[in-house]
Design an enzyme around this catalytic site. Sequence first.
Site, PDB file in Angstrom:
ATOM      1  N   GLY A   1       0.801  -1.220   0.000  1.00 14.31           N
ATOM      2  CA  GLY A   1       0.000   0.000   0.000  1.00 14.31           C
ATOM      3  C   GLY A   1       0.831   1.267   0.000  1.00 14.31           C
TER       4      GLY A   1
ATOM      5  N   ASN B   1      -7.048   4.614   9.916  1.00 11.62           N
ATOM      6  CA  ASN B   1      -6.439   3.400  10.449  1.00 11.62           C
ATOM      7  C   ASN B   1      -6.466   3.317  11.972  1.00 11.62           C
ATOM      8  OD1 ASN B   1      -4.492   5.602   9.684  1.00 11.62           O
ATOM      9  ND2 ASN B   1      -3.142   4.432  11.031  1.00 11.62           N
TER      10      ASN B   1
ATOM     11  N   GLN C   1      -7.370   0.687   4.457  1.00  8.10           N
ATOM     12  CA  GLN C   1      -8.129   0.150   5.579  1.00  8.10           C
ATOM     13  C   GLN C   1      -9.556  -0.244   5.192  1.00  8.10           C
ATOM     14  OE1 GLN C   1      -7.286  -0.709   8.615  1.00  8.10           O
ATOM     15  NE2 GLN C   1      -5.172   0.027   8.548  1.00  8.10           N
TER      16      GLN C   1
ATOM     17  N   SER D   1      -3.914  -2.751  -0.147  1.00  5.82           N
ATOM     18  CA  SER D   1      -2.850  -3.631   0.327  1.00  5.82           C
ATOM     19  C   SER D   1      -3.420  -4.978   0.732  1.00  5.82           C
ATOM     20  CB  SER D   1      -2.132  -2.988   1.517  1.00  5.82           C
ATOM     21  OG  SER D   1      -1.059  -3.796   1.973  1.00  5.82           O
TER      22      SER D   1
ATOM     23  N   HIS E   1      -2.445  -7.471   2.758  1.00  2.61           N
ATOM     24  CA  HIS E   1      -2.430  -8.027   4.104  1.00  2.61           C
ATOM     25  C   HIS E   1      -3.463  -7.409   5.030  1.00  2.61           C
ATOM     26  CE1 HIS E   1      -0.180  -4.968   6.641  1.00  2.61           C
ATOM     27  NE2 HIS E   1       0.037  -4.485   5.440  1.00  2.61           N
TER      28      HIS E   1
ATOM     29  N   THR F   1      10.511  -7.781 -11.944  1.00  2.00           N
ATOM     30  CA  THR F   1       9.897  -9.096 -12.069  1.00  2.00           C
ATOM     31  C   THR F   1       8.794  -9.271 -11.026  1.00  2.00           C
ATOM     32  OG1 THR F   1      11.981 -10.021 -12.878  1.00  2.00           O
ATOM     33  CG2 THR F   1      10.333 -11.580 -12.078  1.00  2.00           C
TER      34      THR F   1
ATOM     35  N   CYS G   1       4.153   5.255  19.621  1.00  2.00           N
ATOM     36  CA  CYS G   1       5.290   5.110  20.536  1.00  2.00           C
ATOM     37  C   CYS G   1       6.491   5.799  19.897  1.00  2.00           C
ATOM     38  CB  CYS G   1       5.580   3.639  20.777  1.00  2.00           C
ATOM     39  SG  CYS G   1       6.886   3.347  21.967  1.00  2.00           S
TER      40      CYS G   1
END
Length: 395
Positions: free
Chosen positions: A69, A152, A180, A200, A202, A238, A328
């Site tokens: 993404g 997100n 998202q 994206s 995943h 590729t 963080c």
Amino acid sequence: MIYLDSNATTPMSPGVVEAMMPWMTEKFCNPNASYAGAKEARKAIEAAREQVAALIGAEPDEIVFTGGGTESTNMALKWLARWVGRKTGRVVTSVIEHSAVLKPVQTFEDVGYAVERCPVDAGARLDLDAFSSACRAAREGGGFASLMWANNETGTIQPVADALIHAKESGLAFHTDAIQAVGKIPVDVREVPVDFLSLSGHKFHGPKGVGALFIRSGCRFEPMVRGGGQESDRRSGTENVAGIVGLGKAAELARLRLEHDPHGRVTGKLRDLFEERVVEGLKGVTVNGDLIHRLPNTTHLSFEGCEAAGLLILLDDKGVACSAGSACMTGKMKPSHVQKAMGFSDAKAKSSLRFGFSHMTTEEEAERAATDLIVSVEKLRRVQGGNTGPVAIYS
């Protein structure tokens, strides 16, 4: 482990793993060669292109496969910046975008582009009036807009269709970071005719390291990566055949789920059950974000008198995986740019957690996670001596 961090990533569906396996073992040929094995790989890539296109209502030749993404977003934004030019070009976006948008936009501003970052309300939803004004200001010199489909951190769904109208009235090209949203809620580029869209794999139970960029037919585009001319000379290199096949299968499975449950009610019921248990079981809990316009899988909670850093440790010990609602940075919990835009105090930001459900989450897991969270909050409050007030819920 009870996994409740599906905004960060999702486990791969068994069907995705099964589809990928042959392309990681015996079917290893380069899809750009001329022999039979290579042709089979090319055919698999094109089948995946059709699957991804079908998920978002696009044509197959409008889909460009990428490494994820962030790459998709950078490809679109960097081309648009080149196209409009820095002397007069203006960029319109929001203050709550993902860093994959904010950081490229910052580099544009550093070299002379005029950038307007539009505010959001307390629920993290775009101020459309401010966005419209920014688009009108960009009309004369030309420019482009980029707006995320869903946030997100909070799961708040943005008014992309309305924002697009304002952008088009001012002659601006339009990109959306739908990373998202795709696979969780209906996203259709025929109904919301954006020019560019990032996704994206995943985020909807596909593999990591593979994504796609939708480029509407007729839109000008120059590649960011040049070389062998793969992906119709739009992204050389590729192809990751196994990853692309996995992305295609994940897209097919997501499309079938959305056809059966277009509003994500199955996942939403688990999210709502979890929220209800927590709010009923604890005082001083705030449900953050827009409670009407939000992803069905996401809840973002704050707990008075209780720091998120400690909660994460206690929940991890109990086998519950979730995320802190604040970034963080250098070892200290600080409000993220999203939380600042929503008006969070430092104390509230430090007490916030995000929970992300998926169709793989079970009711038993939601119930147990709520119980573990209640126990953990009560324990930490005793240790920290936190004071709690009445339940407060934003809308």
